[in-house]
Design an enzyme around this catalytic site. Structure first.
Site, PDB file in Angstrom:
ATOM      1  CG  HIS A 221      44.908  55.052  -9.438  1.00 41.39           C
ATOM      2  ND1 HIS A 221      45.071  56.267  -8.841  1.00 41.39           N
ATOM      3  CD2 HIS A 221      43.573  54.832  -9.501  1.00 41.39           C
ATOM      4  CE1 HIS A 221      43.884  56.774  -8.536  1.00 41.39           C
ATOM      5  NE2 HIS A 221      42.958  55.927  -8.920  1.00 41.39           N
TER       6      HIS A 221
ATOM      7  CD  GLN B 133      38.724  44.542  -0.351  1.00 43.83           C
ATOM      8  OE1 GLN B 133      38.333  44.002  -1.389  1.00 43.83           O
ATOM      9  NE2 GLN B 133      37.997  44.561   0.751  1.00 43.83           N
TER      10      GLN B 133
ATOM     11  CG  ASP C 200      36.592  52.545  -4.001  1.00 44.42           C
ATOM     12  OD1 ASP C 200      35.949  53.470  -3.508  1.00 44.42           O
ATOM     13  OD2 ASP C 200      37.701  52.703  -4.534  1.00 44.42           O
TER      14      ASP C 200
ATOM     15  NE  ARG D  29      35.859  61.994  -3.468  1.00 49.92           N
ATOM     16  CZ  ARG D  29      35.276  61.001  -4.172  1.00 49.92           C
ATOM     17  NH1 ARG D  29      35.631  59.750  -3.973  1.00 49.92           N
ATOM     18  NH2 ARG D  29      34.340  61.276  -5.057  1.00 49.92           N
TER      19      ARG D  29
HETATM   20  O1  PAF Z   1      36.826  53.466  -8.430  1.00 54.35           O
HETATM   21  C1  PAF Z   1      36.731  54.360  -9.290  1.00 54.35           C
HETATM   22  O2  PAF Z   1      37.670  55.154  -9.514  1.00 54.35           O
HETATM   23  C2  PAF Z   1      35.437  54.518 -10.062  1.00 54.35           C
HETATM   24  O3  PAF Z   1      34.345  54.267  -9.265  1.00 54.35           O
HETATM   25  C3  PAF Z   1      35.403  53.672 -11.347  1.00 54.35           C
HETATM   26  C4  PAF Z   1      35.437  52.181 -11.040  1.00 54.35           C
HETATM   27  C5  PAF Z   1      36.566  54.049 -12.242  1.00 54.35           C
HETATM   28  C6  PAF Z   1      34.093  53.952 -12.099  1.00 54.35           C
HETATM   29  O4  PAF Z   1      33.977  55.292 -12.450  1.00 54.35           O
END
Ligand code: PAF
Length: 281
Positions: A37, A148, A150, A187
């Site tokens: 993040h 990326q 996701d 997770r």
């Molecule tokens: O990737 C995530 O953490 C979530 O899918 C998002 C983009 C914040 C939407 O809730």
């Protein structure tokens, strides 16, 4: 750094930033921040003066029996990490603020959401595109950054922004991995020591796929099968999917050509991990 729980608060904040001539970036998250993040924040700061981070565990994108209740939450820790990374404001709404009584509107992207995670998590992407549209409307950023890791989510959001003429730029940031190769994920905290070790089979299988392609493999079906066999050699790994798809259409390939996406989702106990690699063949 400021923390807003209400839509009006974050809107007023962004308005002030814009009036001061600043470009606003948004990093949407579900919190429980890790280095992945924070890398999104760093990338957002390259093209925005002010970075807003949203932290919202979005119930709409979790299916029945999924981990909405258990999903890790720690706003105090997140706020410290976000501030140290250079985030100017956090938007952390309640569920009632985002979905008040009588809420009835949804955003849906077709085709790209049919396979991969869309097949095993029905309704998931509808939840993602709905909440992301709301976040874009609330914050009105000039740029938003997604990871990326996701891969399908990033592709779906890019499609939505193009299709619905949303006036912002989407940046997709590279996967951040632990030193042993495990892709960072909120997770990962669910994994016990054995599962954590077994989880390395994901990045290893992607490494193996890259090596095979480099050595001349062009048969997508064979490549996929080799990955499945490799992952199955790890007894704790329970495959959800392993797919070799076109990077553009996300449709399965028979022959490897062009930019391809190798994507997988594997369960270790109750924890479902995803990982992927983009390869230019
Ligand atoms: O990737 C995530 O953490 C979530 O899918 C998002 C983009 C914040 C939407 O809730």
């Amino acid at each position: 750094m400021e923390i807003f729980k209400d839509i009006k608060g974050i809107r007023d904040f962004v308005k002030r930033e814009r009036q001061a001539g600043r470009r606003v970036g948004l990093v949407p998250t579900m919190g429980y921040l890790h280095q992945g993040h924070l890398s999104l924040v760093k990338i957002a700061l390259e093209s925005a003066d002010t970075v807003v981070m949203s932290i919202f565990v979005n119930p709409l994108q979790f299916g029945i029996g999924e981990d909405y209740e258990e999903y890790p939450r720690d706003l105090t820790r997140d706020a410290e990490l976000a501030a140290s990374a250079g985030v100017a404001a956090i938007f952390a709404p309640t569920v009632a603020e985002m979905y008040p009584k009588g809420y009835a509107s949804y955003v849906e992207v077709e085709q790209l959401t049919e396979g991969l995670c869309g097949a095993s998590r029905p309704g998931h992407f509808r939840g993602v595109t709905t909440v992301v549209s709301k976040l874009f409307n609330i914050v009105q950023p000039d740029v938003a950054v997604f990871g990326q890791k996701d891969a399908q989510q990033a592709a779906v959001i890019q499609r939505m922004v193009r299709d619905l003429n949303m006036p912002l730029e989407i940046v997709v940031a590279p996967i951040v991995r632990e030193s042993d190769g495990l892709a960072m994920s909120s997770r990962n905290v669910y994994l016990n020591d054995e599962q954590r070790r077994a989880g390395l089979v994901l990045s290893k299988s992607l490494g193996m796929a890259r090596e095979r392609i480099a050595a001349g493999e062009r048969d997508a079906v064979k490549l996929r099968q080799a990955m499945v066999d490799f992952i199955k050699s790890e007894p704790l790994a329970d495959i959800d999917y392993v797919e070799v798809v076109s990077r553009e259409s996300l449709k399965p390939l028979e022959e490897l050509a062009g930019p391809i996406l190798i994507a997988l989702a594997v369960r270790f106990g109750n924890t479902r991990l995803i990982d992927n690699a983009v390869v230019e063949v």
